[in-house]
Write a protein that holds these residues in place. Sequence first.
Motif, PDB file in Angstrom:
ATOM      1  N   ARG A  31       0.872  -1.183   0.000  1.00  0.00           N
ATOM      2  CA  ARG A  31       0.000   0.000   0.000  1.00  0.00           C
ATOM      3  C   ARG A  31       0.910   1.233   0.000  1.00  0.00           C
ATOM      4  O   ARG A  31       1.210   1.808   1.041  1.00  0.00           O
ATOM      5  CB  ARG A  31      -0.924  -0.009   1.209  1.00  0.00           C
ATOM      6  CG  ARG A  31      -1.958  -1.089   1.129  1.00  0.00           C
ATOM      7  CD  ARG A  31      -2.889  -1.002   2.308  1.00  0.00           C
ATOM      8  NE  ARG A  31      -3.995  -1.936   2.134  1.00  0.00           N
ATOM      9  CZ  ARG A  31      -5.069  -1.959   2.894  1.00  0.00           C
ATOM     10  NH1 ARG A  31      -5.178  -1.113   3.899  1.00  0.00           N
ATOM     11  NH2 ARG A  31      -6.019  -2.830   2.665  1.00  0.00           N
ATOM     12  N   TRP A  43      -5.291   4.742   2.403  1.00  0.00           N
ATOM     13  CA  TRP A  43      -5.403   3.844   1.257  1.00  0.00           C
ATOM     14  C   TRP A  43      -6.665   4.141   0.443  1.00  0.00           C
ATOM     15  O   TRP A  43      -6.675   4.006  -0.770  1.00  0.00           O
ATOM     16  CB  TRP A  43      -5.372   2.389   1.706  1.00  0.00           C
ATOM     17  CG  TRP A  43      -5.449   1.437   0.551  1.00  0.00           C
ATOM     18  CD1 TRP A  43      -6.443   0.562   0.277  1.00  0.00           C
ATOM     19  CD2 TRP A  43      -4.498   1.289  -0.504  1.00  0.00           C
ATOM     20  NE1 TRP A  43      -6.178  -0.127  -0.880  1.00  0.00           N
ATOM     21  CE2 TRP A  43      -4.978   0.306  -1.376  1.00  0.00           C
ATOM     22  CE3 TRP A  43      -3.279   1.906  -0.811  1.00  0.00           C
ATOM     23  CZ2 TRP A  43      -4.295  -0.084  -2.523  1.00  0.00           C
ATOM     24  CZ3 TRP A  43      -2.602   1.508  -1.945  1.00  0.00           C
ATOM     25  CH2 TRP A  43      -3.103   0.533  -2.782  1.00  0.00           C
ATOM     26  N   SER A  87      -5.630   4.346  -3.480  1.00  0.00           N
ATOM     27  CA  SER A  87      -6.081   3.277  -4.361  1.00  0.00           C
ATOM     28  C   SER A  87      -6.750   3.788  -5.643  1.00  0.00           C
ATOM     29  O   SER A  87      -6.407   3.336  -6.742  1.00  0.00           O
ATOM     30  CB  SER A  87      -7.013   2.332  -3.611  1.00  0.00           C
ATOM     31  OG  SER A  87      -7.481   1.312  -4.457  1.00  0.00           O
ATOM     32  N   VAL A 134      -2.061  -5.983  -4.567  1.00  0.00           N
ATOM     33  CA  VAL A 134      -1.635  -5.199  -3.419  1.00  0.00           C
ATOM     34  C   VAL A 134      -1.390  -6.156  -2.256  1.00  0.00           C
ATOM     35  O   VAL A 134      -2.284  -6.908  -1.853  1.00  0.00           O
ATOM     36  CB  VAL A 134      -2.700  -4.147  -3.037  1.00  0.00           C
ATOM     37  CG1 VAL A 134      -2.247  -3.360  -1.817  1.00  0.00           C
ATOM     38  CG2 VAL A 134      -2.950  -3.214  -4.218  1.00  0.00           C
ATOM     39  N   CYS A 135      -0.169  -6.119  -1.733  1.00  0.00           N
ATOM     40  CA  CYS A 135       0.236  -7.020  -0.643  1.00  0.00           C
ATOM     41  C   CYS A 135       0.153  -6.271   0.695  1.00  0.00           C
ATOM     42  O   CYS A 135       0.579  -5.137   0.797  1.00  0.00           O
ATOM     43  CB  CYS A 135       1.671  -7.479  -0.857  1.00  0.00           C
ATOM     44  SG  CYS A 135       1.924  -8.292  -2.443  1.00  0.00           S
ATOM     45  N   THR A 136      -0.425  -6.931   1.682  1.00  0.00           N
ATOM     46  CA  THR A 136      -0.496  -6.364   3.030  1.00  0.00           C
ATOM     47  C   THR A 136      -0.099  -7.429   4.037  1.00  0.00           C
ATOM     48  O   THR A 136      -0.176  -8.625   3.748  1.00  0.00           O
ATOM     49  CB  THR A 136      -1.909  -5.846   3.366  1.00  0.00           C
ATOM     50  OG1 THR A 136      -2.819  -6.933   3.271  1.00  0.00           O
ATOM     51  CG2 THR A 136      -2.326  -4.738   2.416  1.00  0.00           C
TER      52      THR A 136
END
Length: 50
Positions: A17, A27, A31, A47-49
Amino acid sequence: MRDVCMKDGITKLAMPRIGCGLDRLKWEKVSPIIQEAFADTDVEIIVCTL
């Protein structure tokens, strides 16, 4: 980032993010900007979290 993907034929892009960690951006605002930048491309954004 969009231009690099288009130039190099990148079709998938994984990212965190962006700007939402130490920069403290929301975000919900970031986004849509990313989606708009890549809207007319075939680039799939993941999108990696944590």
